[in-house]
Design an enzyme around this catalytic site. Structure first.
Site, PDB file in Angstrom:
ATOM      1  CG  PHE A  13     112.168 101.069 108.865  1.00 52.06           C
ATOM      2  CD1 PHE A  13     112.987 101.485 108.352  1.00 52.06           C
ATOM      3  CD2 PHE A  13     112.558  99.955 109.903  1.00 52.06           C
ATOM      4  CE1 PHE A  13     113.989 100.989 108.100  1.00 52.06           C
ATOM      5  CE2 PHE A  13     113.685  99.528 109.129  1.00 52.06           C
ATOM      6  CZ  PHE A  13     114.922  99.770 108.806  1.00 52.06           C
ATOM      7  CB  VAL A  14     109.195  96.576 107.463  1.00 53.06           C
ATOM      8  CG1 VAL A  14     109.239  95.555 107.005  1.00 53.06           C
ATOM      9  CG2 VAL A  14     109.848  96.761 108.707  1.00 53.06           C
ATOM     10  CD  GLN A  34      99.410 108.001 110.228  1.00 52.96           C
ATOM     11  OE1 GLN A  34      99.595 108.931 109.602  1.00 52.96           O
ATOM     12  NE2 GLN A  34      99.280 107.897 111.341  1.00 52.96           N
ATOM     13  CG  PHE A  38     109.357 106.997 100.676  1.00 54.20           C
ATOM     14  CD1 PHE A  38     110.319 108.162  99.138  1.00 54.20           C
ATOM     15  CD2 PHE A  38     109.720 106.498 101.121  1.00 54.20           C
ATOM     16  CE1 PHE A  38     110.991 108.384 100.411  1.00 54.20           C
ATOM     17  CE2 PHE A  38     110.215 107.632 101.906  1.00 54.20           C
ATOM     18  CZ  PHE A  38     111.617 108.551 101.897  1.00 54.20           C
ATOM     19  CE1 TYR A 132     104.462  93.922 117.875  1.00 58.09           C
ATOM     20  CE2 TYR A 132     106.931  93.426 119.297  1.00 58.09           C
ATOM     21  CZ  TYR A 132     105.910  93.643 118.150  1.00 58.09           C
ATOM     22  OH  TYR A 132     106.252  92.803 116.817  1.00 58.09           O
ATOM     23  N   GLY A 183     129.817 108.855 120.162  1.00 54.63           N
ATOM     24  CA  GLY A 183     131.416 108.875 121.659  1.00 54.63           C
ATOM     25  C   GLY A 183     130.671 109.275 122.942  1.00 54.63           C
ATOM     26  N   GLY A 201     116.618  95.285 103.985  1.00 53.96           N
ATOM     27  CA  GLY A 201     117.664  94.605 102.958  1.00 53.96           C
ATOM     28  C   GLY A 201     117.368  94.064 102.761  1.00 53.96           C
TER      29      GLY A 201
END
Length: 331
Positions: A13-14, A34, A38, A132, A183, A201
């Site tokens: 992700f990051v 992995q 992209f 962690y 909801g 971002g």
């Protein structure tokens, strides 16, 4: 300027956002176990537990950004936290020494402080409550030992982000936003506990900022986008972004924890992993505020406010049509 940068563990992700942000400024390689969805053209398969692959990967590089980590709440066996986060860091440093690489940026975590601390800054005593956090602290200690061997010509930057959210992420913040947006949300406790958060971002822009401003020395930064939001304020942000009224039910803390323990037992019996657990209820109800005055007085200016980051994420996930279904799973 150090132009050749090896990102280690940047298929997630990051890392994906960081490559996108920094690719026009630097010559980048991504080493990851992995393949990147992209950026496969700059990705080389390798593992921080494999010394030979690291030694070869760092040949000719100036800087390392170490993102690789075991970070989910439910990693099994727990030894993986230490094999990857601690021994993996030692292996990276050994490869750096073999290749004369003297600059590293390391993503740690505010988990090194533990739960329910009062707005800890970077000098706050460490008290991690899970494997962690313990393994991240041990990795930091390994890095500081490496730096102290030659402090005049080495550069070590440790970034301790709070929970990171953003488009395509499938972690605890996304699950929470999805529940609120749908909801189907029960507030455990009064909702007055505050949550420090970081928009992806912004965190990648800060890492790029540190890559563009390399100096010999050691720095550690908490990364949080301010001001912090209470859980009730977070619900209001979702309402504003999606232009809808969110019904919410408040459950007493004791009842929420009981439900978490029930899911823990169910998980052990069935071998399945569930979105609800006692650890996640505890984290949900904890006040997790961290002092980030150092990062925001360093010269770095975050391109997005926290509200803008939430709005961008909510619109991407729950309003706009998607071009693909690629997502990243994290905490």
């Amino acid at each position: 300027m150090n132009n050749k940068v090896c990102f280690i563990g940047a298929s997630g992700f990051v890392g994906t956002r960081l490559i996108e942000t920094a690719k026009n400024e630097f010559s980048i390689k991504n080493l990851d176990k992995q393949q990147s969805h992209f950026h496969p053209e700059i990705t080389e398969l390798g593992d921080v537990r494999n010394q030979e692959s690291l030694d070869a990967a760092l040949t000719g590089y100036d800087t390392v950004v170490l993102l690789a980590a075991e970070h989910r709440d439910d990693v099994s066996p727990v030894s993986l936290y230490y094999d990857v986060n601690v021994q993996g860091t030692k292996n990276v440093l050994a490869a750096m020494e073999k290749n004369g690489v003297k600059n590293i940026i390391f993503t740690s975590s505010v988990a090194v402080y533990g739960l329910n601390k009062t707005n800890p800054d970077e000098n706050h005593p460490h008290a991690p409550f899970n494997h962690y956090g313990k393994s991240k602290w041990q990795a930091e200690e390994v890095l500081r030992e490496w730096f102290n061997k030659s402090p005049t010509d080495r550069s070590l930057t440790i970034v301790r982000p709070t929970v990171i959210f953003g488009e395509r992420n499938r972690g605890n913040v996304y699950n929470l936003l999805k529940q609120i947006a749908g909801g189907k949300f029960a507030m455990v406790g009064a909702g007055t506990n505050y949550k420090s958060m970081a928009y992806v971002g912004n965190i990648v822009e800060f890492i790029k900022y540190k890559l563009l401003n390399v100096n010999a020395g050691y720095e550690v930064y908490n990364y949080v986008d301010k001001p912090d939001l209470s859980m009730n304020e977070l619900v209001s942000e979702v309402e504003k972004s999606l232009n809808k009224k969110i019904p919410s039910t408040h459950l007493p803390y004791a009842l929420g924890m009981l439900g978490g323990y029930c899911f823990d037992i169910l998980s052990k019996v069935t071998g399945k992993k569930f979105a609800i657990s006692s650890v996640r209820v505890k984290k949900f109800c904890a006040t997790t505020q961290f002092d980030a005055s150092k990062v925001h007085s360093s010269g770095f200016v975050a391109p997005y406010s926290l509200s803008q980051g939430l709005d961008r994420t909510l619109k991407y996930e729950f309003v706009h049509d998607k071009k693909d279904d690629i997502t990243f799973v994290s905490e």
